[in-house]
Write a protein that holds these residues in place. Structure first.
Motif, mmCIF file in Angstrom:
data_model
loop_
_atom_site.group_PDB
_atom_site.id
_atom_site.type_symbol
_atom_site.label_atom_id
_atom_site.label_comp_id
_atom_site.label_asym_id
_atom_site.label_seq_id
_atom_site.Cartn_x
_atom_site.Cartn_y
_atom_site.Cartn_z
ATOM 1 N N LEU A 269 0.747 -1.225 0.051
ATOM 2 C CA LEU A 269 -0.086 0.079 0.058
ATOM 3 C C LEU A 269 0.985 1.258 0.092
ATOM 4 N N CYS A 270 0.847 2.025 -1.107
ATOM 5 C CA CYS A 270 1.688 3.121 -1.175
ATOM 6 C C CYS A 270 1.048 4.364 -0.985
ATOM 7 N N GLY A 271 -0.375 4.477 -0.884
ATOM 8 C CA GLY A 271 -0.878 5.690 -0.675
ATOM 9 C C GLY A 271 -2.539 5.393 -1.306
ATOM 10 N N PHE A 272 -3.266 6.653 -1.474
ATOM 11 C CA PHE A 272 -4.381 6.443 -2.155
ATOM 12 C C PHE A 272 -4.462 7.520 -3.335
ATOM 13 N N ALA A 273 -5.638 7.015 -4.205
ATOM 14 C CA ALA A 273 -5.946 7.910 -5.238
ATOM 15 C C ALA A 273 -7.256 8.341 -5.337
ATOM 16 N N GLY A 274 -7.323 9.771 -5.962
ATOM 17 C CA GLY A 274 -8.631 10.356 -5.985
ATOM 18 C C GLY A 274 -9.076 10.733 -7.470
ATOM 19 N N TRP A 275 -10.390 10.492 -7.745
ATOM 20 C CA TRP A 275 -10.612 10.759 -9.033
ATOM 21 C C TRP A 275 -12.173 11.286 -9.003
ATOM 22 N N PHE A 276 -12.823 11.530 -10.259
ATOM 23 C CA PHE A 276 -14.185 11.914 -10.179
ATOM 24 C C PHE A 276 -14.780 11.421 -11.233
ATOM 25 N N ASP A 277 -16.474 11.208 -11.253
ATOM 26 C CA ASP A 277 -17.047 11.177 -12.674
ATOM 27 C C ASP A 277 -18.027 12.332 -12.418
ATOM 28 N N VAL A 278 -18.528 12.632 -13.779
ATOM 29 C CA VAL A 278 -19.796 13.351 -13.755
ATOM 30 C C VAL A 278 -20.734 12.609 -14.620
ATOM 31 N N HIS A 279 -22.093 13.068 -14.535
ATOM 32 C CA HIS A 279 -23.228 12.351 -15.420
ATOM 33 C C HIS A 279 -24.206 13.474 -16.045
ATOM 34 N N GLU A 291 -28.378 8.741 -21.111
ATOM 35 C CA GLU A 291 -27.531 9.463 -20.014
ATOM 36 C C GLU A 291 -25.938 9.029 -20.540
ATOM 37 N N ILE A 292 -25.007 10.183 -20.456
ATOM 38 C CA ILE A 292 -23.753 10.037 -20.845
ATOM 39 C C ILE A 292 -22.927 10.431 -19.552
ATOM 40 N N GLU A 293 -21.829 9.369 -19.170
ATOM 41 C CA GLU A 293 -20.904 9.438 -17.959
ATOM 42 C C GLU A 293 -19.600 9.822 -18.529
ATOM 43 N N LEU A 294 -18.888 10.808 -18.019
ATOM 44 C CA LEU A 294 -17.450 11.306 -18.025
ATOM 45 C C LEU A 294 -16.858 10.604 -16.998
ATOM 46 N N THR A 295 -15.866 9.865 -16.937
ATOM 47 C CA THR A 295 -15.125 9.457 -15.797
ATOM 48 C C THR A 295 -13.419 9.674 -15.881
ATOM 49 N N THR A 296 -13.033 10.043 -14.827
ATOM 50 C CA THR A 296 -11.534 10.023 -14.878
ATOM 51 C C THR A 296 -10.978 9.156 -13.996
ATOM 52 N N TRP A 306 -7.303 15.287 -16.800
ATOM 53 C CA TRP A 306 -7.615 15.357 -15.279
ATOM 54 C C TRP A 306 -6.642 14.402 -14.530
ATOM 55 N N GLY A 307 -6.547 13.259 -15.342
ATOM 56 C CA GLY A 307 -5.873 12.126 -14.625
ATOM 57 C C GLY A 307 -6.377 11.782 -13.037
ATOM 58 N N GLN A 308 -5.427 11.370 -12.095
ATOM 59 C CA GLN A 308 -6.106 11.288 -10.663
ATOM 60 C C GLN A 308 -5.058 12.087 -9.873
ATOM 61 N N GLN A 309 -5.493 12.191 -8.654
ATOM 62 C CA GLN A 309 -4.514 12.741 -7.734
ATOM 63 C C GLN A 309 -4.072 11.673 -6.881
ATOM 64 N N VAL A 310 -2.850 11.745 -6.549
ATOM 65 C CA VAL A 310 -2.221 10.677 -5.872
ATOM 66 C C VAL A 310 -1.681 11.030 -4.384
ATOM 67 N N PHE A 311 -1.905 10.597 -3.276
ATOM 68 C CA PHE A 311 -1.760 11.057 -2.064
ATOM 69 C C PHE A 311 -0.815 9.914 -1.526
ATOM 70 N N LEU A 312 0.549 10.212 -1.394
ATOM 71 C CA LEU A 312 1.432 9.074 -1.046
ATOM 72 C C LEU A 312 1.573 9.034 0.253
ATOM 73 N N LEU A 313 1.888 7.512 1.024
ATOM 74 C CA LEU A 313 2.005 7.388 2.445
ATOM 75 C C LEU A 313 3.325 6.602 2.334
#
Length: 366
Positions: A269-279, A291-296, A306-313
């Motif tokens: 476990l190296c950390g956490f990643a954060g992302w989002f999607d919109v609908h 219905e359309i989804e845009l996911t990152t 946008w990629g993902q945000q990485v929070f390293l531990l």
């Protein structure tokens, strides 16, 4: 893209946290980026982004045909142009940077020029999403436009959003630690040379320099396009947003407590990643036909800008069946309300029953 809602007071502007920010600095942070064509080109070349908006509009033309549309933060004008091509009767494109000049020429070149004073609109369409959804605080402008101009039966494009967090494995932490240690070694060499050759002892600055570099290398979240195989546990939704009803106060802070089960046998476990999607769902009274989804989310071959945000531990050995108990809190930076500060805490209950942690760390989304 438009600017966020502020209360003016001379040369100061008060953000939604009630914090007084230098207006010139705040505007410069924003306009120095979005006023250039190279940045617009970067977004226009994002096929995932472009296809999602294109399909959302042209697969649901009935929401646009004969209607009035407000494009908040139009940038190049592409969403306004598509809305007009989909049959919109009137399109009001709002842009606060000098990009408005280019958008105006682009609209004219496509024979879609029209000047309209908007009082109320049937549809608000905007691409307001920043890194990890809320960076840049762009959504404030859209909410203010919604409350001022959107009809009670109106539609928001996108209509809903979600934020996700999941545990990951990555080599980024090792690289960042190596870069940090190399930077500090270079600093100590600099101190020795400065004292030897110039007779000045600058070691008193070592502590603030160390804090500065620790923040940069070890506490600033990283942009990355992760592979799905780097996700090692169950993702959790930390925030759900209904764009038709959400208030600015509801997006000032994002807090969540959740569990994530490790799904990979014997890994780090190296950390956490954060992302989002919109609908793009339309509204309850007037739902989208398609219905359309845009996911990152982490993707094999279709990553987004946008990629993902990485929070390293600090890495931990984990195994399938271990349970991560996580607390997450994200707030706007007091120095620059377009940036975010995150506090992340976790402890692990191993499948054997042993508890590891807790671990708490502060991060900056800059």
């Amino acid at each position: 893209m438009g600017s966020s809602a502020n209360v003016d007071a001379g040369d100061r502007t008060t953000n939604c946290d009630g914090v007084s920010v230098d207006k010139g600095v705040d505007f410069a942070n924003y306009f120095c980026t979005y006023g250039f064509l190279y940045h617009q080109k970067k977004m226009l070349c994002d096929r995932v982004r472009m296809d999602a908006y294109f399909n959302a509009i042209f697969d649901n033309k009935e929401h646009f045909h004969g209607k009035t549309v407000l494009d908040v933060g139009t940038g190049s004008g592409i969403l306004a142009i598509w809305s007009a091509q989909a049959g919109a009767k009137k399109v009001y494109a709002v842009e606060a940077t000098k990009m408005s000049e280019h958008a105006r020429e682009l609209v004219k070149a496509n024979n879609l020029q029209d000047v309209v004073e908007v009082i109320e609109v049937d549809v608000i369409i905007s691409e307001w999403m920043g890194y990890f959804l809320l960076r840049e605080s762009m959504f404030d402008s859209v909410i203010c436009a919604r409350d001022r101009w959107l009809k009670p039966t109106g539609v928001m494009y996108p209509s809903h959003a979600r934020m996700w967090v999941a545990p990951i494995r990555s080599g980024l932490g090792d690289k960042n630690m190596s870069d940090y240690e190399s930077t500090m070694n270079d600093w100590h060499g600099f101190l020795d040379e400065t004292k030897t050759y110039y007779g000045v002892d600058m070691s008193v600055l070592t502590k603030p320099f160390c804090e500065e570099q620790r923040k940069y290398y070890l506490q600033t979240s990283l942009w990355n396009n992760l592979h799905p195989h780097q996700i090692i546990g169950t993702p959790a939704t930390i925030k759900e947003i209904d764009c038709l009803t959400v208030s600015i106060n509801e997006i000032l802070n994002v807090t969540a407590n959740f569990s994530s089960w490790i799904t990979v046998e014997k890994t780090r476990l190296c950390g956490f990643a954060g992302w989002f999607d919109v609908h793009f769902r339309g509204s309850r009274e007037n739902p989208a036909r398609h219905e359309i989804e845009l996911t990152t989310a982490p993707s094999i071959d279709n990553g987004t800008h946008w990629g993902q945000q990485v929070f390293l531990l600090h890495p931990l050995r984990v195994s399938e069946g271990d349970n991560m108990i996580v607390s997450f809190s994200m707030n706007r930076s007091k120095e620059n309300h377009r940036l975010m500060e995150v506090e992340l805490g976790c402890e692990m209950k191993q499948s054997s029953g042993k508890m590891v942690g807790p671990i708490t760390k502060k991060f900056y989304i800059e």
